[in-house]
Design an enzyme around this catalytic site. Structure first.
Site, PDB file in Angstrom:
ATOM      1  N   ASN A   9       0.874  -1.179   0.000  1.00 22.67           N
ATOM      2  CA  ASN A   9       0.000   0.000   0.000  1.00 22.67           C
ATOM      3  C   ASN A   9       0.911   1.229   0.000  1.00 22.67           C
ATOM      4  O   ASN A   9       1.503   1.566   1.015  1.00 22.67           O
ATOM      5  CB  ASN A   9      -0.882  -0.050   1.251  1.00 22.67           C
ATOM      6  CG  ASN A   9      -1.707   1.213   1.434  1.00 22.67           C
ATOM      7  OD1 ASN A   9      -1.786   2.051   0.533  1.00 22.67           O
ATOM      8  ND2 ASN A   9      -2.330   1.348   2.597  1.00 22.67           N
ATOM      9  N   LYS A  11       0.119   4.261  -0.306  1.00 27.37           N
ATOM     10  CA  LYS A  11      -0.533   5.437   0.291  1.00 27.37           C
ATOM     11  C   LYS A  11      -0.305   6.670  -0.586  1.00 27.37           C
ATOM     12  O   LYS A  11      -0.260   6.548  -1.795  1.00 27.37           O
ATOM     13  CB  LYS A  11      -0.042   5.643   1.728  1.00 27.37           C
ATOM     14  CG  LYS A  11      -0.191   4.358   2.555  1.00 27.37           C
ATOM     15  CD  LYS A  11      -0.011   4.563   4.026  1.00 27.37           C
ATOM     16  CE  LYS A  11      -0.182   3.228   4.734  1.00 27.37           C
ATOM     17  NZ  LYS A  11      -0.130   3.333   6.182  1.00 27.37           N
ATOM     18  N   HIS A  95      -9.566   1.202   4.793  1.00 27.71           N
ATOM     19  CA  HIS A  95      -8.308   1.341   5.545  1.00 27.71           C
ATOM     20  C   HIS A  95      -8.545   2.254   6.749  1.00 27.71           C
ATOM     21  O   HIS A  95      -9.334   3.195   6.673  1.00 27.71           O
ATOM     22  CB  HIS A  95      -7.231   1.928   4.629  1.00 27.71           C
ATOM     23  CG  HIS A  95      -5.869   1.882   5.243  1.00 27.71           C
ATOM     24  ND1 HIS A  95      -5.448   2.814   6.165  1.00 27.71           N
ATOM     25  CD2 HIS A  95      -4.855   1.007   5.097  1.00 27.71           C
ATOM     26  CE1 HIS A  95      -4.216   2.502   6.548  1.00 27.71           C
ATOM     27  NE2 HIS A  95      -3.835   1.415   5.922  1.00 27.71           N
ATOM     28  N   GLU A  97      -6.904   4.596   7.929  1.00 26.01           N
ATOM     29  CA  GLU A  97      -6.668   6.022   7.657  1.00 26.01           C
ATOM     30  C   GLU A  97      -7.898   6.649   7.005  1.00 26.01           C
ATOM     31  O   GLU A  97      -8.237   7.805   7.265  1.00 26.01           O
ATOM     32  CB  GLU A  97      -5.414   6.184   6.776  1.00 26.01           C
ATOM     33  CG  GLU A  97      -4.150   5.981   7.600  1.00 26.01           C
ATOM     34  CD  GLU A  97      -2.953   5.452   6.824  1.00 26.01           C
ATOM     35  OE1 GLU A  97      -2.956   5.508   5.580  1.00 26.01           O
ATOM     36  OE2 GLU A  97      -2.007   4.965   7.473  1.00 26.01           O
ATOM     37  N   GLU A 167      -5.596  -5.070  10.611  1.00 18.53           N
ATOM     38  CA  GLU A 167      -4.595  -4.024  10.794  1.00 18.53           C
ATOM     39  C   GLU A 167      -4.865  -3.277  12.098  1.00 18.53           C
ATOM     40  O   GLU A 167      -5.655  -2.325  12.116  1.00 18.53           O
ATOM     41  CB  GLU A 167      -4.654  -3.035   9.627  1.00 18.53           C
ATOM     42  CG  GLU A 167      -4.302  -3.632   8.284  1.00 18.53           C
ATOM     43  CD  GLU A 167      -3.668  -2.594   7.381  1.00 18.53           C
ATOM     44  OE1 GLU A 167      -2.549  -2.829   6.920  1.00 18.53           O
ATOM     45  OE2 GLU A 167      -4.269  -1.539   7.161  1.00 18.53           O
ATOM     46  N   GLY A 173       2.265   2.189  10.728  1.00 17.32           N
ATOM     47  CA  GLY A 173       3.205   3.292  10.590  1.00 17.32           C
ATOM     48  C   GLY A 173       3.915   3.672  11.879  1.00 17.32           C
ATOM     49  O   GLY A 173       4.515   4.739  11.971  1.00 17.32           O
ATOM     50  N   SER A 213       3.254  -2.188  10.292  1.00 15.19           N
ATOM     51  CA  SER A 213       4.701  -2.235  10.509  1.00 15.19           C
ATOM     52  C   SER A 213       5.336  -3.584  10.140  1.00 15.19           C
ATOM     53  O   SER A 213       6.229  -4.072  10.841  1.00 15.19           O
ATOM     54  CB  SER A 213       5.041  -1.844  11.943  1.00 15.19           C
ATOM     55  OG  SER A 213       4.628  -0.502  12.196  1.00 15.19           O
TER      56      SER A 213
HETATM   57  P1  PGA Z   1       2.751   0.262   7.619  1.00 12.72           P
HETATM   58  O1  PGA Z   1       1.285   0.461   6.965  1.00 12.72           O
HETATM   59  O2  PGA Z   1       3.301  -1.025   7.055  1.00 12.72           O
HETATM   60  O3  PGA Z   1       3.521   1.461   7.205  1.00 12.72           O
HETATM   61  O4  PGA Z   1       2.545   0.166   9.094  1.00 12.72           O
HETATM   62  C1  PGA Z   1       0.430  -0.630   6.782  1.00 12.72           C
HETATM   63  C2  PGA Z   1      -0.868  -0.175   6.214  1.00 12.72           C
HETATM   64  O5  PGA Z   1      -1.322   0.934   6.541  1.00 12.72           O
HETATM   65  O6  PGA Z   1      -1.500  -0.882   5.413  1.00 12.72           O
END
Ligand code: PGA
Length: 251
Positions: A9, A11, A95, A97, A167, A173, A213
């Protein structure tokens, strides 16, 4: 047998120029990958050029969101047929976010899943608890509630066309990955939910992937957990070498 799925992803990262550079590197490295299904999800502006590059390679194209109507006066939105046209076969939906920053709800997630499946896209539907809920000890309830609402009225055959991404919000992140035990127990809750709702055959076939992560260092121990069928990778998918190491977690 569930085929492992590793999805990147990206983003809101990578202009077209850098997206092309990244995917060209992935294509060179991963041209003979057969065991793992690989997906990259660039931003909308880079979908078309990246889609052209991955043609004929094992890398599949995914989007990071869609709108549930096919076309119309919806300024700023992108529909499932538009994603299909540029070569997408996957789409991330719900997601955290998007839920947190853009007020996405279980109801809109549900509509988007229906739209994606009707157009032949595989939704990667994200769920996960916040740190507050985990500390309150209500992770399982939060996950069940998200599953109930986000997948309400979806048929068995639709569920089989979905991938579920667990997640935990506190792991995204942050560099703070869920331990294999924490992830495994959440995945088991999700699989049990599918079994109760849709029966054993559906629950055995459903792919449930982990995100938060994931790095080349921790992917192997996560993938060793029986109920974890893949990873949704954010930060570590932005670098070709680290994403390739994650895809090849078992070598
Ligand atoms: P990250 O993001 O690997 O940077 O923690 C994962 C995600 O948001 O799908």
């Amino acid at each position: 047998m569930r085929t492992p799925l590793i999805a990147g992803n990206w983003k809101m990262h990578k202009t077209v120029r850098f997206a092309i550079e990244l995917v060209a590197g992935l294509k060179r490295e991963l041209y003979d990958e057969k065991e793992t299904e690989i997906v990259v999800c660039p931003p909308f502006t880079a979908l078309s050029p990246v889609g052209e590059i991955v043609q004929g390679s094992p890398i599949k194209l995914g989007a990071q969101d869609l709108y549930w109507e096919s076309e119309g006066a919806y300024t700023g939105e992108i529909s499932a047929p538009m994603l299909k046209e540029v070569g997408c076969s996957f789409v991330i939906i719900g997601h955290s976010e998007r839920r947190r920053l853009f007020k996405e709800t279980n109801e809109t997630v549900n509509r988007k899943i229906t739209a994606a499946i009707s157009s032949g896209l595989t939704p990667i539907m994200c769920i996960g608890e916040t740190l507050e809920k985990r500390e309150q000890g209500v992770t399982d309830e939060v996950l069940r509630k998200q599953l109930d609402a986000s997948l309400e009225r979806q048929s068995d055959s639709n569920i089989l066309k979905c991938v579920i991404a667990y997640e935990p919000v506190w792991a995204i992140g942050t560099g703070r990955t869920a331990t294999p035990e924490q992830a495994g127990s959440a995945h088991a809750v999700i699989r049990l939910w599918a079994r109760e709702r849709y029966g054993k055959a559906v629950s055995d076939a459903l792919r449930i992937i982990y995100g938060g992560s994931v790095t080349p260092q921790n992917v192997k121990e996560l993938m060793a957990v029986a109920d974890i069928d893949g990873a949704l990778v954010g930060g570590a998918s932005l670098d070709a070498a680290s994403f390739c190491r994650i895809v090849r977690y078992n070598r």
